[in-house]
Design a protein around this motif. Sequence first.
Motif, PDB file in Angstrom:
ATOM      1  N   ILE A  15      59.441  92.785 -29.889  1.00  0.00           N
ATOM      2  CA  ILE A  15      60.267  91.647 -30.281  1.00  0.00           C
ATOM      3  C   ILE A  15      60.506  91.660 -31.792  1.00  0.00           C
ATOM      4  CG2 ILE A  15      60.342  89.116 -30.435  1.00  0.00           C
ATOM      5  CD1 ILE A  15      58.791  89.031 -27.783  1.00  0.00           C
ATOM      6  N   SER A  16      59.463  91.992 -32.557  1.00  0.00           N
ATOM      7  CA  SER A  16      59.583  92.029 -34.021  1.00  0.00           C
ATOM      8  C   SER A  16      60.546  93.116 -34.477  1.00  0.00           C
ATOM      9  CB  SER A  16      58.200  92.262 -34.659  1.00  0.00           C
ATOM     10  OG  SER A  16      57.317  91.193 -34.376  1.00  0.00           O
ATOM     11  N   ALA A  60      64.064  92.113 -33.928  1.00  0.00           N
ATOM     12  CA  ALA A  60      64.496  91.099 -34.883  1.00  0.00           C
ATOM     13  C   ALA A  60      64.447  91.588 -36.329  1.00  0.00           C
ATOM     14  CB  ALA A  60      63.616  89.853 -34.744  1.00  0.00           C
ATOM     15  N   TYR A  94      62.600  94.232 -27.129  1.00  0.00           N
ATOM     16  CA  TYR A  94      63.594  94.598 -28.141  1.00  0.00           C
ATOM     17  C   TYR A  94      64.923  93.887 -27.875  1.00  0.00           C
ATOM     18  CZ  TYR A  94      65.939  97.475 -31.637  1.00  0.00           C
ATOM     19  OH  TYR A  94      66.625  97.897 -32.741  1.00  0.00           O
ATOM     20  N   GLY A 119      64.698  90.234 -28.672  1.00  0.00           N
ATOM     21  CA  GLY A 119      64.786  90.045 -30.117  1.00  0.00           C
ATOM     22  C   GLY A 119      66.204  90.205 -30.624  1.00  0.00           C
ATOM     23  N   LYS A 174      67.154  84.693 -28.623  1.00  0.00           N
ATOM     24  CA  LYS A 174      65.702  84.662 -28.562  1.00  0.00           C
ATOM     25  C   LYS A 174      65.126  83.247 -28.572  1.00  0.00           C
ATOM     26  CE  LYS A 174      65.493  85.586 -33.530  1.00  0.00           C
ATOM     27  NZ  LYS A 174      65.078  86.565 -34.528  1.00  0.00           N
TER      28      LYS A 174
END
Length: 471
Positions: free
Chosen positions: A83-84, A87, A317, A320, A467
């Motif tokens: 997710i990071s 983003a 992914y 994000g 998100k």
Amino acid sequence: MEQKSNSFLETEKIGTLMRKYSVPCIISLLVAALYNIVDQIFIANSYLGSNGNSANTVVYPLTVVALAIAVLIGDGCCAFISISLGAGKDEDAHKSVGNAVVLCVIVSLILAACYMIFANPILTAFGGRVNDETFANAKEYFFYISLGVPFYMFGQAMNPIIRSDGSPKFAMAATVSGAVVNIILDPIFIYVCKWGMMGAAVATVAGQVLTAGLSIWYLCHMKALKLHKSSFGLFPRLMKKFLPLGITSLLSQISIVVTMLVYNNVCIKYGALDEIFGQEAYSQIPMAVLGIVMKFYQIVISIAIGLAAGCIPVVGYNVGAGRGDRAKKLLTYLIAAEAIVGAVGLFIVEVFPKQLIGIFGAANESVYYTEFAIKSFRIYLCMLIPSLVNKGTFIYLQALGKAVVSSAISLIREIVLGAGLALILPIFFGLDGLLWSFPIADFVTLIVAAVVLVRVYKQLSQPDFNKAHVS
């Protein structure tokens, strides 16, 4: 940014990504499952017999405790990293890896110490006192397995993190290498060296050490992420974010521990009331058989978990990046794949139960062993399709960032229904009630999961999906 090396997760075909990430993950989990299963096969076909089998069954859930904590850290970190990266939050990503490493080392050392210090009461709690021979074998096996806990946990925790870095094949290779060592050393240590339970355990630990060593090497050569000295430490802010994402994985494994804790003790209690298993010579049979049935289930569920866990980096992914359309398509593929695997597994257990039990030394046991094993396979696993769909749903929700919903449904299935029915039904139906508790729990959970899935599909279909929907 360096992290953009993972941008293909937003552009490549969903089916291609699913194969690329899920297949190595499935193989990794299957190989990890084979550690204990291979031990049990060699033990069952040696002079140790069903007493060695039941000892292995006693220790097995204690290795799952270590695995549960490892996947809490590893899968949670994996989902958070993905997710990071989607983003563009590179600092959070690399610090979460270092945090996971430090946390895993500390917790694994504490767990190993607890196992060593409290071995006798722990083994007793998990049914080790079914007879003296079983307890002696379990104690010997558990001692050496406890020594390997830090290596085992480290390798398992780093595996999903390595996948999230874009290297699912290396993650698979690290696990496979360790398992191959175990398979090679098991017959040498058990049959040639005559080390018995100790030999099986030492072979297992040797493989775990290799997997941990390869994982350390990879951490020094990561691709999308680069670790620095500043990466390593305990960062409460990050732990609050990534640990909740691993709770479903934790519950998935802990449920096995709770189930076997309940099952082993129920086997002892209601087996003693059975006309056949109440006899000293056959007292270990229900526990040994259920351990074997759950080992086969572990093989099938490893495929289910691998399918879903392999999708975590892809889902994370795209979440994000705000690509709800791709996340929805992946969910459809995943549910269909889980159902197909469940159907194949169901066919095998219903048609070939005698052949399955034969792998675990049934030829050397009494007719009561074989009869109970056949019945156990056919009843206990009759709801494999719902079981695998449920598991895929739990993990997908986890990858989507819906940690609370995922954990709640998982808790209902694994603890409330799983353990609850296993305690209640035997009161009325004896050992048969224990066997029926598992499929009933899966069927009821499927109804709950279906309601949640409909809601998730609607959310992912919204044109303004981003998100924020999964926060």
